[in-house]
Design a protein around this motif. Structure first.
Motif, PDB file in Angstrom:
ATOM      1  N   PHE A 198       0.834  -1.206   0.000  1.00 46.62           N
ATOM      2  CA  PHE A 198       0.000   0.000   0.000  1.00 46.62           C
ATOM      3  C   PHE A 198       0.864   1.249   0.000  1.00 46.62           C
ATOM      4  O   PHE A 198       2.016   1.236   0.435  1.00 46.62           O
ATOM      5  CB  PHE A 198      -0.901   0.011   1.246  1.00 46.62           C
ATOM      6  N   ASP A 199       0.288   2.343  -0.481  1.00 45.28           N
ATOM      7  CA  ASP A 199       0.937   3.627  -0.292  1.00 45.28           C
ATOM      8  C   ASP A 199       0.994   3.910   1.209  1.00 45.28           C
ATOM      9  O   ASP A 199       0.066   3.548   1.953  1.00 45.28           O
ATOM     10  CB  ASP A 199       0.141   4.714  -1.007  1.00 45.28           C
ATOM     11  N   PRO A 200       2.057   4.536   1.715  1.00 44.79           N
ATOM     12  CA  PRO A 200       2.217   4.705   3.160  1.00 44.79           C
ATOM     13  C   PRO A 200       1.028   5.358   3.853  1.00 44.79           C
ATOM     14  O   PRO A 200       0.587   4.893   4.914  1.00 44.79           O
ATOM     15  CB  PRO A 200       3.484   5.563   3.276  1.00 44.79           C
ATOM     16  N   ALA A 201       0.478   6.413   3.275  1.00 51.22           N
ATOM     17  CA  ALA A 201      -0.668   7.075   3.905  1.00 51.22           C
ATOM     18  C   ALA A 201      -1.882   6.152   3.933  1.00 51.22           C
ATOM     19  O   ALA A 201      -2.654   6.148   4.908  1.00 51.22           O
ATOM     20  CB  ALA A 201      -1.003   8.369   3.170  1.00 51.22           C
ATOM     21  N   ASP A 202      -2.051   5.359   2.890  1.00 49.76           N
ATOM     22  CA  ASP A 202      -3.174   4.423   2.856  1.00 49.76           C
ATOM     23  C   ASP A 202      -2.998   3.319   3.886  1.00 49.76           C
ATOM     24  O   ASP A 202      -3.977   2.860   4.482  1.00 49.76           O
ATOM     25  CB  ASP A 202      -3.317   3.820   1.459  1.00 49.76           C
TER      26      ASP A 202
END
Length: 428
Positions: free
Chosen positions: A401-405
């Protein structure tokens, strides 16, 4: 009805397609309705037991020891609305169930390479299918989700925008999904199948396929597999004992044969199954084994196919490897690179290819798989959890996943399952 270790049918109820490190629960609930799912979840909560779910059991990462297993295989209804071009899919339905229900209307779902996979678990993990470059991930076309959260409450996920976002790509971390409504597409046939090349005689096929993918339209979804095949009667005679490069093709619309001319120019395939196919026979494209087995796999999402890394595959993963390795590379891009109208949790949409290494058997192949993926480190942007059968580290799961997600998903997991009652395939 509860099944215990002393019950007849215990092993049949707990074993799925992936037989390595299977579930060993204390109690199994073979459910056939939403009410029975609610009962099973409440039982686990009231007795402070961990809880896992199994449909077809293809991508099992780590078996549950003790606790409660909800087996959904008999809860497998499919309702088609041909006017709206949608299907309601119950918890245990496979893609084969869905394909058979939708085909009479000339419609098809965004199913994957093997029709025996559980449709819901596949979709919760994103769902990379045969028409992905044209229509996107399966999770991009989910309209409704019904879920029983770990507190035993039945909910419509779309009533909570965060939950609806998370379930479409975030896996089974938030509850037991009892049904989903998905879009269907006007596809009755496609042009597809496989070109099987003897890789020893046609070593340029990898580079030729890679070059070809860079210019094909979105109507073309394809992959290539490198497979060292044993010399046994179960393997088609032309392929026995060969190191095969299998070019797997799914093409929508007209002109398929013209599109694949550059691939045929590589040489004469030893086996050729390419032609017009009814979508009901789409499983013939990848022609994956149908017998349950033990295996492990790891995946990397790639920004490009690095030629130097590509050249290492025959040596590191070929017939001389310490364990049998099947390499699968899938072409991404097209609609897979675009967010749907209602965004979801699928990460790394910029990836151009997916690379998976799979090994059957019980041997520990972790070091071997890492060595095969290591030359790709410079172009690796993440991973697909659906193609990772076996335990992953926390860092490996975060890489999906993207880090913020990932932070957003973890916060939601803490809200719905703070006690970590659920034992999902890949735990946030």
């Amino acid at each position: 009805m509860m099944v215990t270790k002393e019950s007849n049918g215990y092993d049949e109820a707990r074993l799925g397609f992936q037989r390595r490190d299977p579930h060993r629960p204390d109690i199994i609930f073979p459910v056939t309705s939403v009410a029975e799912v609610e009962e099973a979840v409440r039982y686990a909560a009231e007795h402070d037991l961990r809880l896992a779910v199994q449909a077809s059991g293809h991508g099992l990462a780590k078996g549950l020891d003790g606790g409660v297993l909800i087996a959904t295989g008999a809860f497998n209804g499919v309702r088609v609305d041909p006017e709206r071009k949608t299907a309601w899919i119950e918890a245990g339905a496979t893609w084969q169930d869905v394909i058979e229900a939708t085909a009479p209307y000339g419609l098809a779902p965004l199913s994957g390479s093997f029709p025996g996979v559980g449709a819901i678990s596949y979709t919760l993990g994103g769902g990379l299918g045969l028409m992905g470059r044209r229509y996107g991930y399966a999770a991009d076309h989910v309209r409704r989700i019904e879920i029983v959260t770990p507190d035993g409450v039945r909910r419509n996920a779309e009533d909570d925008a965060e939950l609806f976002w998370a379930l479409r790509g975030g896996g089974g971390n938030f509850g037991v999904v009892t049904g989903i409504e998905v879009d269907l597409f006007d596809v009755a046939t496609l042009y597809g199948g496989s070109l099987y090349f003897d890789f020893t005689r046609n070593p340029t096929v990898l580079e030729a396929w890679a070059d070809w993918t860079r210019s094909v339209p979105d109507e073309v979804t394809s992959a290539i597999a490198l497979v060292p095949l044993p010399d046994i009667p179960q393997v088609p005679e032309p392929l026995r004992g060969r190191y095969v490069a299998q070019v797997q093709l799914a093409i929508l619309g007209d002109g398929g044969e013209d599109l694949i001319k550059p691939l045929r120019a590589v040489g004469e395939p030893v086996f050729d199954t390419v032609g017009e196919l009814p979508y009901t026979e789409s499983g013939k494209i990848f022609a994956e084994p149908e017998r349950p087995d033990s295996y492990r796999s790891r995946n990397a999402l790639l920004s490009d196919l690095d030629p130097e890394a590509l050249a290492t595959l025959p040596k590191l993963a070929g017939p001389d490897a310490s364990a049998m390795c099947v390499i699968g590379i899938r072409h991404l891009g097209g609609a897979l690179s675009r967010q749907p109208d209602v965004p979801n949790a699928i990460g790394h949409r910029t990836a151009s290819y997916s690379l998976t290494v799979l090994s059957p058997g019980e041997d520990d192949v972790t070091a071997l798989h890492h060595s095969i993926l290591e030359p790709w480190r410079g172009v690796t942007v993440g991973r697909l959890l659906n193609f990772s059968a076996g335990p992953l580290t926390g860092d490996e799961i975060r890489a999906a996943f993207d880090p913020a997600d990932h932070r957003r998903l973890t916060d939601l997991r803490n809200r719905y399952d703070a006690d970590r009652r659920l034992a999902p395939n890949h735990e946030l």
